[in-house]
Design a protein around this motif. Sequence first.
Motif, PDB file in Angstrom:
ATOM      1  N   ALA A 263       0.936  -1.052   0.045  1.00 57.87           N
ATOM      2  CA  ALA A 263       0.071  -0.135  -0.030  1.00 57.87           C
ATOM      3  C   ALA A 263       0.847   1.374   0.157  1.00 57.87           C
ATOM      4  O   ALA A 263       0.669   2.251  -0.734  1.00 57.87           O
ATOM      5  CB  ALA A 263      -0.768  -0.031   1.269  1.00 57.87           C
ATOM      6  N   VAL A 264       2.067   1.135   0.976  1.00 54.89           N
ATOM      7  CA  VAL A 264       2.724   2.353   0.841  1.00 54.89           C
ATOM      8  C   VAL A 264       3.707   2.683  -0.566  1.00 54.89           C
ATOM      9  O   VAL A 264       3.795   3.563  -0.996  1.00 54.89           O
ATOM     10  CB  VAL A 264       4.033   2.365   1.960  1.00 54.89           C
ATOM     11  N   ALA A 265       3.925   1.436  -1.025  1.00 50.55           N
ATOM     12  CA  ALA A 265       4.597   1.545  -2.366  1.00 50.55           C
ATOM     13  C   ALA A 265       3.810   2.045  -3.356  1.00 50.55           C
ATOM     14  O   ALA A 265       4.293   2.734  -4.385  1.00 50.55           O
ATOM     15  CB  ALA A 265       5.273   0.066  -2.552  1.00 50.55           C
ATOM     16  N   CYS A 266       2.504   2.027  -3.540  1.00 51.86           N
ATOM     17  CA  CYS A 266       1.513   2.479  -4.407  1.00 51.86           C
ATOM     18  C   CYS A 266       1.164   3.699  -3.901  1.00 51.86           C
ATOM     19  O   CYS A 266       0.258   4.347  -4.871  1.00 51.86           O
ATOM     20  CB  CYS A 266       0.422   1.435  -4.283  1.00 51.86           C
ATOM     21  N   GLY A 267       1.628   4.341  -2.813  1.00 53.55           N
ATOM     22  CA  GLY A 267       1.545   5.763  -2.437  1.00 53.55           C
ATOM     23  C   GLY A 267      -0.106   5.959  -2.192  1.00 53.55           C
ATOM     24  O   GLY A 267      -0.483   7.337  -2.366  1.00 53.55           O
ATOM     25  N   GLY A 268      -0.792   4.960  -1.841  1.00 52.91           N
ATOM     26  CA  GLY A 268      -2.217   5.185  -1.531  1.00 52.91           C
ATOM     27  C   GLY A 268      -3.073   5.404  -2.691  1.00 52.91           C
ATOM     28  O   GLY A 268      -4.077   6.082  -2.601  1.00 52.91           O
ATOM     29  N   LEU A 269      -2.471   5.557  -3.968  1.00 52.82           N
ATOM     30  CA  LEU A 269      -3.117   5.677  -5.170  1.00 52.82           C
ATOM     31  C   LEU A 269      -4.098   4.658  -5.654  1.00 52.82           C
ATOM     32  O   LEU A 269      -3.675   3.693  -6.094  1.00 52.82           O
ATOM     33  CB  LEU A 269      -2.154   6.234  -6.143  1.00 52.82           C
ATOM     34  N   PRO A 270      -5.467   4.804  -5.626  1.00 51.03           N
ATOM     35  CA  PRO A 270      -6.159   3.659  -6.105  1.00 51.03           C
ATOM     36  C   PRO A 270      -5.913   3.095  -7.411  1.00 51.03           C
ATOM     37  O   PRO A 270      -6.094   1.825  -7.784  1.00 51.03           O
ATOM     38  CB  PRO A 270      -7.625   4.326  -6.347  1.00 51.03           C
ATOM     39  N   LEU A 271      -5.675   3.728  -8.457  1.00 51.85           N
ATOM     40  CA  LEU A 271      -5.274   3.144  -9.724  1.00 51.85           C
ATOM     41  C   LEU A 271      -4.174   2.050  -9.294  1.00 51.85           C
ATOM     42  O   LEU A 271      -3.948   1.009 -10.078  1.00 51.85           O
ATOM     43  CB  LEU A 271      -5.025   4.157 -10.661  1.00 51.85           C
ATOM     44  N   ALA A 272      -2.884   2.527  -8.778  1.00 52.38           N
ATOM     45  CA  ALA A 272      -1.737   1.858  -8.490  1.00 52.38           C
ATOM     46  C   ALA A 272      -2.015   0.744  -7.856  1.00 52.38           C
ATOM     47  O   ALA A 272      -1.541  -0.488  -8.017  1.00 52.38           O
ATOM     48  CB  ALA A 272      -0.819   2.661  -7.722  1.00 52.38           C
ATOM     49  N   LEU A 273      -3.039   0.737  -6.837  1.00 52.72           N
ATOM     50  CA  LEU A 273      -3.315  -0.446  -6.198  1.00 52.72           C
ATOM     51  C   LEU A 273      -4.375  -1.391  -6.994  1.00 52.72           C
ATOM     52  O   LEU A 273      -3.929  -2.621  -6.918  1.00 52.72           O
ATOM     53  CB  LEU A 273      -4.246   0.010  -4.958  1.00 52.72           C
ATOM     54  N   GLN A 274      -5.098  -0.957  -7.788  1.00 50.79           N
ATOM     55  CA  GLN A 274      -5.812  -1.897  -8.590  1.00 50.79           C
ATOM     56  C   GLN A 274      -4.762  -2.534  -9.648  1.00 50.79           C
ATOM     57  O   GLN A 274      -5.080  -3.857  -9.969  1.00 50.79           O
ATOM     58  CB  GLN A 274      -6.814  -0.918  -9.439  1.00 50.79           C
ATOM     59  N   ILE A 275      -4.300  -1.684 -10.267  1.00 47.72           N
ATOM     60  CA  ILE A 275      -2.941  -2.260 -11.242  1.00 47.72           C
ATOM     61  C   ILE A 275      -2.255  -3.420 -10.347  1.00 47.72           C
ATOM     62  O   ILE A 275      -2.030  -4.645 -10.943  1.00 47.72           O
ATOM     63  CB  ILE A 275      -2.057  -1.399 -11.731  1.00 47.72           C
ATOM     64  N   THR A 276      -1.810  -3.060  -9.236  1.00 50.58           N
ATOM     65  CA  THR A 276      -0.894  -3.928  -8.445  1.00 50.58           C
ATOM     66  C   THR A 276      -1.750  -5.192  -8.107  1.00 50.58           C
ATOM     67  O   THR A 276      -1.435  -6.449  -8.149  1.00 50.58           O
ATOM     68  CB  THR A 276      -0.583  -3.321  -7.178  1.00 50.58           C
ATOM     69  N   ALA A 277      -3.018  -5.138  -7.560  1.00 51.78           N
ATOM     70  CA  ALA A 277      -4.005  -6.081  -7.302  1.00 51.78           C
ATOM     71  C   ALA A 277      -4.114  -7.021  -8.610  1.00 51.78           C
ATOM     72  O   ALA A 277      -4.371  -8.268  -8.444  1.00 51.78           O
ATOM     73  CB  ALA A 277      -5.320  -5.562  -7.097  1.00 51.78           C
ATOM     74  N   GLY A 278      -4.257  -6.472  -9.979  1.00 57.44           N
ATOM     75  CA  GLY A 278      -4.350  -7.548 -11.029  1.00 57.44           C
ATOM     76  C   GLY A 278      -3.014  -8.217 -11.193  1.00 57.44           C
ATOM     77  O   GLY A 278      -3.089  -9.370 -11.573  1.00 57.44           O
ATOM     78  N   LEU A 279      -2.135  -7.622 -11.080  1.00 58.92           N
ATOM     79  CA  LEU A 279      -0.740  -8.316 -11.225  1.00 58.92           C
ATOM     80  C   LEU A 279      -0.554  -9.534 -10.180  1.00 58.92           C
ATOM     81  O   LEU A 279      -0.309 -10.533 -10.576  1.00 58.92           O
ATOM     82  CB  LEU A 279       0.404  -7.482 -11.028  1.00 58.92           C
ATOM     83  N   LEU A 280      -1.173  -9.414  -8.996  1.00 62.32           N
ATOM     84  CA  LEU A 280      -1.061 -10.424  -8.013  1.00 62.32           C
ATOM     85  C   LEU A 280      -2.226 -11.369  -8.372  1.00 62.32           C
ATOM     86  O   LEU A 280      -1.991 -12.517  -8.007  1.00 62.32           O
ATOM     87  CB  LEU A 280      -1.531  -9.621  -6.557  1.00 62.32           C
ATOM     88  N   ALA A 281      -3.247 -11.002  -8.867  1.00 66.57           N
ATOM     89  CA  ALA A 281      -4.337 -11.949  -9.131  1.00 66.57           C
ATOM     90  C   ALA A 281      -3.980 -13.140 -10.385  1.00 66.57           C
ATOM     91  O   ALA A 281      -4.254 -13.855 -10.415  1.00 66.57           O
ATOM     92  CB  ALA A 281      -5.628 -11.453  -9.588  1.00 66.57           C
ATOM     93  N   SER A 282      -3.008 -12.210 -11.048  1.00 69.28           N
ATOM     94  CA  SER A 282      -2.651 -13.122 -12.292  1.00 69.28           C
ATOM     95  C   SER A 282      -1.500 -14.177 -12.000  1.00 69.28           C
ATOM     96  O   SER A 282      -1.357 -15.014 -12.587  1.00 69.28           O
ATOM     97  CB  SER A 282      -2.046 -12.154 -13.428  1.00 69.28           C
ATOM     98  N   ASP A 283      -1.067 -13.847 -10.628  1.00 69.82           N
ATOM     99  CA  ASP A 283       0.102 -14.752 -10.066  1.00 69.82           C
ATOM    100  C   ASP A 283      -0.480 -15.057  -8.721  1.00 69.82           C
ATOM    101  O   ASP A 283       0.154 -14.577  -7.708  1.00 69.82           O
ATOM    102  CB  ASP A 283       1.310 -14.137 -10.102  1.00 69.82           C
ATOM    103  N   PRO A 284      -1.285 -15.886  -8.324  1.00 73.74           N
ATOM    104  CA  PRO A 284      -2.017 -16.134  -7.152  1.00 73.74           C
ATOM    105  C   PRO A 284      -1.077 -16.895  -6.136  1.00 73.74           C
ATOM    106  O   PRO A 284      -1.270 -16.927  -4.968  1.00 73.74           O
ATOM    107  CB  PRO A 284      -3.158 -17.233  -7.472  1.00 73.74           C
ATOM    108  N   ASP A 285       0.074 -17.184  -6.673  1.00 69.67           N
ATOM    109  CA  ASP A 285       0.923 -18.011  -5.531  1.00 69.67           C
ATOM    110  C   ASP A 285       2.054 -16.977  -5.315  1.00 69.67           C
ATOM    111  O   ASP A 285       2.911 -17.262  -4.032  1.00 69.67           O
ATOM    112  CB  ASP A 285       1.824 -19.314  -6.183  1.00 69.67           C
ATOM    113  N   GLN A 286       2.255 -15.796  -5.832  1.00 67.64           N
ATOM    114  CA  GLN A 286       3.080 -14.650  -5.548  1.00 67.64           C
ATOM    115  C   GLN A 286       2.948 -14.109  -4.050  1.00 67.64           C
ATOM    116  O   GLN A 286       1.698 -13.503  -3.606  1.00 67.64           O
ATOM    117  CB  GLN A 286       3.224 -13.443  -6.265  1.00 67.64           C
ATOM    118  N   PRO A 287       3.749 -14.405  -2.992  1.00 68.41           N
ATOM    119  CA  PRO A 287       3.534 -13.519  -1.660  1.00 68.41           C
ATOM    120  C   PRO A 287       3.645 -12.168  -1.709  1.00 68.41           C
ATOM    121  O   PRO A 287       4.165 -11.667  -2.575  1.00 68.41           O
ATOM    122  CB  PRO A 287       4.724 -13.983  -0.841  1.00 68.41           C
ATOM    123  N   LEU A 288       2.741 -11.401  -0.902  1.00 71.58           N
ATOM    124  CA  LEU A 288       2.841 -10.021  -0.960  1.00 71.58           C
ATOM    125  C   LEU A 288       4.436  -9.301  -0.646  1.00 71.58           C
ATOM    126  O   LEU A 288       4.608  -8.189  -1.464  1.00 71.58           O
ATOM    127  CB  LEU A 288       1.700  -9.510   0.028  1.00 71.58           C
TER     128      LEU A 288
END
Length: 729
Positions: A263-288
């Motif tokens: 969250a801090v790395a994304c600067g609290g920016l919704p677009l950045a968080l949504q993009i990051t969530a999409g990347l995590l969703a495409s790699d469900p085994d990746q630890p946060l």
Amino acid sequence: MGAKNNTKRKGKKGGKGGGKARAGGGVSNDFRGADFQHSQVQGSGTLQTFVQQYAPVPTATDSLPPLPADFTGRDDDVDFLLGVLDPERTDGLPAHAVLSGWGGVGKTTLVHAAGHAAFKQGWFTGVLLVNLHGYDPQPSQAEDALEALLRELGVRPEHLPPPGAEREAHYRSQLAARERDGERLLVIADNVSRADQVRPLLPPGHHGLLATSRRSLPGLGRMRTVHFLQPEDAVALLRAALRRNDPDDRRVDEEPEAAQQVAVACGGLPLALQITAGLLASDPDQPLAERAERLMCAGRLEGIDDGERSLRATFDQSFEGLSLQQAELFRLLSLNPGPDISTTAVGVLTEQSQVATEKLLGQLAAAHLIERGSVRGRWQMHDLLREYAHEQATAQCERSRSSRRRYDQARTRLTGHYVRTAEAADTHLEAGRASVAPLFPDREQALAWLDAERENLIATTHAEGTTQTAIRLGFSLGRYLTNRRRLQDLVTIRSLALDACRARGDTLNEASAWNNLGTALQQVRRFDESIDAHQKALTLHQQTDDTHGEAGSWNNLGTALQQVRRFDESIDAHQKALILHQQTGETHGEATAWHDLGTALREVRRFDDAIDAHQKALTQFQQTSDTHSEATAWNNLGTDLREVRRFDDAIDAGERATAMLVDKGDWFRAGEAWEELATTLKAAGADAARIKKAWERSATAYTRAGATEEAESSRGHVDGTPPQQSAED
């Protein structure tokens, strides 16, 4: 006109005249089944007003996009917009509001949320949506938006007036007719880049308008800036976005610390968080934790890109809309190493007048590429934008040697400004100094500047590495950081200065740097390291035949030895310092040696000798007009006198010390002096209220110095619950 718009409308169930999307991106209307028997054209001469009856505008649930499941953290913003849209408002102002903020902060979703909330209240009967594409290569013009809105309102193409005043008048007349029929519409104008895009769309009467823009657009309605999400809301968005893709995704709850880092790395920016969530969703085994590390190591802008959405591309749109001067300033601001910058420092960067500098800064703030700080005249840039600005500056430097030279010169000017001003401020803090730099009128102004620039100065010291600048800043900030009790910062900058001296082979300054570091280490109770540092300083001063420096090192070594209760060695060190200062005729140094020797003598209960030493120190500090050190001597003399039960003299000495230290604004030492005076008053059997008052003043002084633990200790005496002292203390 060839410009695209994203005006949306769905036909109400059972209604007539619903719009249909055309392949070219415009809007057509299907009027099959509509009743036009009462349509008419009114007017005289060349100006005509078209009035038409048609099916009702669709309801909110038919037209407003549904809110995403991860919408969160915007309660205050929604409440603000509802306050603007409330039909029961009594201020007489139009129900118009403009939300501004940088790209990706979530303005569009926010106005949709406000629209849903307003319709839930029953405040509107319909909504009109129009996208002005303000940051696309070809933004929509006002006449295009009016055409789309009029078609939404059911106006047939052959009845559309030509662009200009007639079209605006027809738009207003259509809305006025709706108002007379008891309807209230909400117009949502998204992605506005200029006021003239949306001004013709302002609805009359009791209709409402919400507009979004990356720029502040005054004169259109109530203004509100949309900020990035707070950390807890950013984590909540990340959790919801992941569960929208997979309801069983538990990574946020299983890795709360890593989720916070993302969250801090994304600067609290919704677009950045949504993009990051999409990347995590495409790699469900990746630890946060892995994603957080990748964001921080590879560069955040590089990591916030899923191939379809890119934070950098969003920033590009805003940057490309800047003028040449604005773009140059935006790049230059990345050269500042700290978190914010003053207007004066920006003027140093740009070599422009304050008026020109303030104008450009205001324009960047209006574009939400920088923000006004909490203190007037200071400016800050979000971390992600700073990274983007640094990329742009680097790219500019790579284009030509002249650009690289220009940026190097700007950085040198800024660094020089920080160093020279810090050294000037330090002259106001140095005890016993005969003259001070005229840049600041007094000590308080010098401290205020240092307070404002502290993080920039420390960041500059780090950035300068082993340069002479690091040495100069490391030497000039010590007294300030000690005064403000920023002790970890003190150790850091003293260490950086020492590293720079050693790297440059600067033996003379290295000795002083060791001495300074030793004093800083004492402050954080790292006494063995402090003793070692002072011994190294002593050796170097002796090797360079620096008698004055050797005397200071002996004295500081003696003080460090006191802290580990090696009192005989401490007394010997102070006596050696005293002899050397007497040999060189350095009165102020001799006074300091007498003062510290007196403290050591008191520790071994040689009270009469301690009183004599502190009285000599007091006399010599008075001779050198060093009232600050004189106050400290009065305080220690009062403690000596208490030990021999000369309470009246001890109280008099303590009151002199407190008054002088308060006058000097040395709140930490004032706290110590009030503490000593309270102890003396208690020993003398003084009135309880007087003792309590002294402890209260001690707590207040410590608080002003930022010494939290000491303040709590003094406050405990006020409350009657002083903290327990450890055996070590």
